[in-house]
Design a protein around this motif. Structure first.
Motif, PDB file in Angstrom:
ATOM      1  N   VAL A 216       0.628  11.959   3.922  1.00 22.55           N
ATOM      2  CA  VAL A 216       1.413  12.317   2.741  1.00 22.55           C
ATOM      3  C   VAL A 216       0.455  12.393   1.558  1.00 22.55           C
ATOM      4  O   VAL A 216      -0.417  11.522   1.429  1.00 22.55           O
TER       5      VAL A 216
ATOM      6  N   TRP B 146       4.909  15.485   1.918  1.00 20.37           N
ATOM      7  CA  TRP B 146       4.582  15.260   3.325  1.00 20.37           C
ATOM      8  C   TRP B 146       3.694  16.395   3.818  1.00 20.37           C
ATOM      9  O   TRP B 146       4.002  17.568   3.620  1.00 20.37           O
TER      10      TRP B 146
ATOM     11  N   ARG C 290       9.004  11.208  11.403  1.00 13.46           N
ATOM     12  CA  ARG C 290      10.033  11.969  10.707  1.00 13.46           C
ATOM     13  C   ARG C 290       9.771  11.912   9.214  1.00 13.46           C
ATOM     14  O   ARG C 290       9.463  10.854   8.664  1.00 13.46           O
ATOM     15  N   LYS C 291       9.914  13.059   8.588  1.00 12.40           N
ATOM     16  CA  LYS C 291       9.696  13.140   7.144  1.00 12.40           C
ATOM     17  C   LYS C 291      10.584  12.116   6.440  1.00 12.40           C
ATOM     18  O   LYS C 291      11.765  12.006   6.731  1.00 12.40           O
ATOM     19  N   ASP C 292       9.985  11.370   5.532  1.00 12.58           N
ATOM     20  CA  ASP C 292      10.650  10.349   4.726  1.00 12.58           C
ATOM     21  C   ASP C 292      10.964   9.069   5.500  1.00 12.58           C
ATOM     22  O   ASP C 292      11.553   8.151   4.936  1.00 12.58           O
TER      23      ASP C 292
ATOM     24  N   GLY D  74       2.916  15.181  10.523  1.00  9.35           N
ATOM     25  CA  GLY D  74       3.341  14.022  11.284  1.00  9.35           C
ATOM     26  C   GLY D  74       2.970  14.187  12.748  1.00  9.35           C
ATOM     27  O   GLY D  74       2.841  15.312  13.239  1.00  9.35           O
TER      28      GLY D  74
ATOM     29  N   SER E  64       5.269   5.494  10.425  1.00  6.56           N
ATOM     30  CA  SER E  64       6.713   5.648  10.594  1.00  6.56           C
ATOM     31  C   SER E  64       7.310   4.379  11.194  1.00  6.56           C
ATOM     32  O   SER E  64       6.601   3.556  11.752  1.00  6.56           O
TER      33      SER E  64
ATOM     34  N   ASN F   2       1.925   9.656   9.831  1.00  4.94           N
ATOM     35  CA  ASN F   2       2.008  10.802   8.936  1.00  4.94           C
ATOM     36  C   ASN F   2       0.846  10.821   7.946  1.00  4.94           C
ATOM     37  O   ASN F   2       0.229   9.781   7.693  1.00  4.94           O
TER      38      ASN F   2
END
Length: 122
Positions: A37, A47, A105-107, A50, A99, A35
Motif C-alpha cells: 500500500v 492499495w 483483500r483490499k482494505d 496483494g 492481511s 499487500n
C-alpha cells in the motif's frame, strides 16, 4: 510481535526500476495474505497489490497492472514488489501490509510496516 520491515526504496529516474523487499517476523508468514500500500505526498493510502498466502494468486488495480509485480518467498519470510517503468506519480512511501487471513483483500489490513520512500524524478 509482528514486525514488517521494508527496504529497497530510493531515488530513480522515470522509466527506471526498483525492487522493494519486506522482511516479516513474529507470525506464520506462509499463512497470511500480504499487500503493498502506498501513500503519495498529501494524498491518502492507495492499495498497490496483494498476494495470497501461497503466492498462487495476485491482484493489482488496473492502473498498475503490467508495471508492478508482487511476489513472496515463504521460506525466507519475505515479500517483494518489482516496479518497472516507474513514473513521477509513483513517488510515495510504500508500506508492506499484512492481511488478517490467507487471502489478500483490499482494505483487509491488520499490521503495517513503517514504509520505504520511493522517489521518481529526473
Amino acid at each position: 510481535q509482528v514486525q514488517l520491515v521494508e527496504s529497497g526504496g530510493g531515488s530513480v529516474q522515470p522509466g527506471g526500476s526498483l525492487r522493494l523487499s519486506c522482511a516479516a517476523s513474529g507470525f506464520t508468514f506462509s499463512s497470511y495474505g500480504m499487500n503493498w500500500v502506498r501513500q503519495a505526498p498529501g494524498k491518502g493510502f492507495e492499495w498497490v497489490s496483494g498476494i495470497n498466502s501461497s503466492g498462487g494468486g495476485t491482484s493489482y488495480p488496473g492502473s498498475l497492472k503490467g508495471r508492478f509485480t508482487i511476489s513472496r518467498d515463504n521460506a525466507k519470510n519475505t515479500l517483494y514488489l518489482q516496479m518497472n517503468s516507474l513514473k513521477p506519480e509513483d513517488t510515495a512511501v510504500y508500506h508492506c501490509v499484512k492481511s488478517s487471513g490467507s487471502y489478500a483483500r483490499k482494505d483487509d489490513y491488520d499490521y503495517w510496516g513503517q514504509g520505504t520512500q520511493v522517489t521518481v524524478s529526473s
